[in-house]
Scaffold this motif. Structure first.
Motif, mmCIF file in Angstrom:
data_model
loop_
_atom_site.group_PDB
_atom_site.id
_atom_site.type_symbol
_atom_site.label_atom_id
_atom_site.label_comp_id
_atom_site.label_asym_id
_atom_site.label_seq_id
_atom_site.Cartn_x
_atom_site.Cartn_y
_atom_site.Cartn_z
ATOM 1 N N VAL A 195 5.665 -20.491 -11.176
ATOM 2 C CA VAL A 195 5.794 -19.058 -10.747
ATOM 3 C C VAL A 195 6.184 -18.231 -12.022
ATOM 4 O O VAL A 195 6.692 -18.691 -13.116
ATOM 5 C CB VAL A 195 7.228 -18.696 -9.711
ATOM 6 N N VAL A 196 5.688 -16.735 -11.958
ATOM 7 C CA VAL A 196 5.853 -15.816 -12.992
ATOM 8 C C VAL A 196 7.078 -14.997 -12.696
ATOM 9 O O VAL A 196 7.121 -14.380 -11.462
ATOM 10 C CB VAL A 196 4.714 -15.281 -13.198
ATOM 11 N N LEU A 197 7.858 -14.696 -13.677
ATOM 12 C CA LEU A 197 9.164 -13.825 -13.768
ATOM 13 C C LEU A 197 8.741 -12.719 -14.810
ATOM 14 O O LEU A 197 8.698 -13.219 -16.036
ATOM 15 C CB LEU A 197 10.228 -14.446 -13.878
ATOM 16 N N VAL A 198 8.565 -11.478 -14.257
ATOM 17 C CA VAL A 198 8.283 -10.649 -15.296
ATOM 18 C C VAL A 198 9.424 -9.635 -15.167
ATOM 19 O O VAL A 198 9.620 -8.918 -14.267
ATOM 20 C CB VAL A 198 6.974 -9.448 -15.040
ATOM 21 N N THR A 199 9.933 -9.281 -16.363
ATOM 22 C CA THR A 199 11.098 -8.223 -16.488
ATOM 23 C C THR A 199 10.681 -7.017 -17.236
ATOM 24 O O THR A 199 10.527 -7.297 -18.652
ATOM 25 C CB THR A 199 12.457 -8.788 -17.170
ATOM 26 N N GLN A 200 10.598 -5.958 -16.841
ATOM 27 C CA GLN A 200 10.190 -4.791 -17.373
ATOM 28 C C GLN A 200 10.670 -3.341 -16.908
ATOM 29 O O GLN A 200 10.739 -3.571 -15.541
ATOM 30 C CB GLN A 200 8.707 -4.686 -17.524
ATOM 31 N N GLY A 201 10.978 -2.371 -17.522
ATOM 32 C CA GLY A 201 11.219 -1.127 -16.806
ATOM 33 C C GLY A 201 11.910 -0.220 -18.048
ATOM 34 O O GLY A 201 12.618 -0.684 -19.130
ATOM 35 N N PRO A 202 12.216 0.910 -17.491
ATOM 36 C CA PRO A 202 12.830 2.044 -18.398
ATOM 37 C C PRO A 202 14.291 1.438 -18.826
ATOM 38 O O PRO A 202 14.754 2.061 -19.955
ATOM 39 C CB PRO A 202 12.996 3.294 -17.541
ATOM 40 N N THR A 203 14.979 0.885 -18.046
ATOM 41 C CA THR A 203 16.390 0.465 -18.611
ATOM 42 C C THR A 203 16.236 -0.733 -19.358
ATOM 43 O O THR A 203 17.470 -1.221 -19.694
ATOM 44 C CB THR A 203 17.240 0.449 -17.524
ATOM 45 N N PHE A 204 15.058 -1.317 -19.383
ATOM 46 C CA PHE A 204 15.164 -3.092 -20.286
ATOM 47 C C PHE A 204 14.506 -2.569 -21.605
ATOM 48 O O PHE A 204 13.239 -2.529 -21.776
ATOM 49 C CB PHE A 204 14.320 -3.798 -19.236
ATOM 50 N N THR A 205 15.409 -2.475 -22.477
ATOM 51 C CA THR A 205 14.896 -2.310 -24.058
ATOM 52 C C THR A 205 15.377 -3.571 -24.545
ATOM 53 O O THR A 205 15.829 -4.742 -24.313
ATOM 54 C CB THR A 205 15.809 -1.151 -24.578
ATOM 55 N N GLN A 206 14.513 -3.597 -25.842
ATOM 56 C CA GLN A 206 14.915 -4.776 -26.730
ATOM 57 C C GLN A 206 16.179 -5.096 -27.136
ATOM 58 O O GLN A 206 16.615 -6.126 -27.131
ATOM 59 C CB GLN A 206 13.891 -4.493 -28.204
ATOM 60 N N GLU A 207 16.918 -4.128 -27.442
ATOM 61 C CA GLU A 207 18.469 -4.211 -27.464
ATOM 62 C C GLU A 207 19.183 -4.742 -26.356
ATOM 63 O O GLU A 207 19.877 -5.621 -26.554
ATOM 64 C CB GLU A 207 19.022 -2.740 -27.972
ATOM 65 N N ARG A 208 18.763 -4.300 -25.166
ATOM 66 C CA ARG A 208 19.409 -4.892 -24.119
ATOM 67 C C ARG A 208 18.847 -6.320 -23.884
ATOM 68 O O ARG A 208 19.603 -7.127 -23.489
ATOM 69 C CB ARG A 208 19.164 -4.074 -22.825
ATOM 70 N N TYR A 209 17.709 -6.697 -24.129
ATOM 71 C CA TYR A 209 17.178 -7.951 -23.920
ATOM 72 C C TYR A 209 18.064 -9.159 -25.128
ATOM 73 O O TYR A 209 18.571 -10.101 -24.773
ATOM 74 C CB TYR A 209 15.780 -7.882 -24.402
ATOM 75 N N GLU A 210 18.261 -8.515 -26.309
ATOM 76 C CA GLU A 210 18.867 -9.259 -27.338
ATOM 77 C C GLU A 210 20.249 -9.380 -26.786
ATOM 78 O O GLU A 210 21.022 -10.699 -26.936
ATOM 79 C CB GLU A 210 18.756 -8.643 -28.690
ATOM 80 N N GLU A 211 21.038 -8.433 -26.091
ATOM 81 C CA GLU A 211 22.364 -8.666 -25.771
ATOM 82 C C GLU A 211 22.285 -9.786 -24.502
ATOM 83 O O GLU A 211 23.205 -10.404 -24.526
ATOM 84 C CB GLU A 211 22.764 -7.342 -25.410
#
Length: 97
Positions: A3-19
């Motif tokens: 299965v594929v899981l994709v996370t993307q959207g206006p509140t999902f930023t590189q900084e939030r990914y790193e946190e």
């Protein structure tokens, strides 16, 4: 079936990914091997900035493995301010080199 899981959207930023990575790994700055994930079953992880924002694409060996990860991920995303729900779907084709 993978299965594929994709996370993307206006509140999902590189900084939030790193946190999110720091919280999921207990402080590591990067996820570099499948053993860095809090559950087993990851086949592929890709993260990067695209034309429409920051995006993460994971491929999991099964829906069960993906859901186990989702159980851990969703609370961390909420804590870091991500309001965009990841999208999960069955892989039609998965080829690995």
């Amino acid at each position: 079936m993978p299965v594929v899981l994709v996370t993307q959207g206006p509140t999902f930023t590189q900084e939030r990914y790193e946190e999110t990575v720091r919280r999921l790994t207990g402080g590591k700055s990067r996820m570099e091997t499948p053993s860095d994930w809090p559950v087993e079953g990851l086949l592929t992880h890709i993260a990067g900035e695209g034309e429409h924002g920051f995006r993460v694409v994971d491929v999991w060996e099964s829906e069960e493995a993906c859901r186990r990860f989702g159980d851990r991920l969703m609370s961390v995303l909420e804590e870091t301010g991500v309001k965009d729900e990841p999208e999960m779907y069955s892989a039609h084709t998965f080829v690995s080199a």
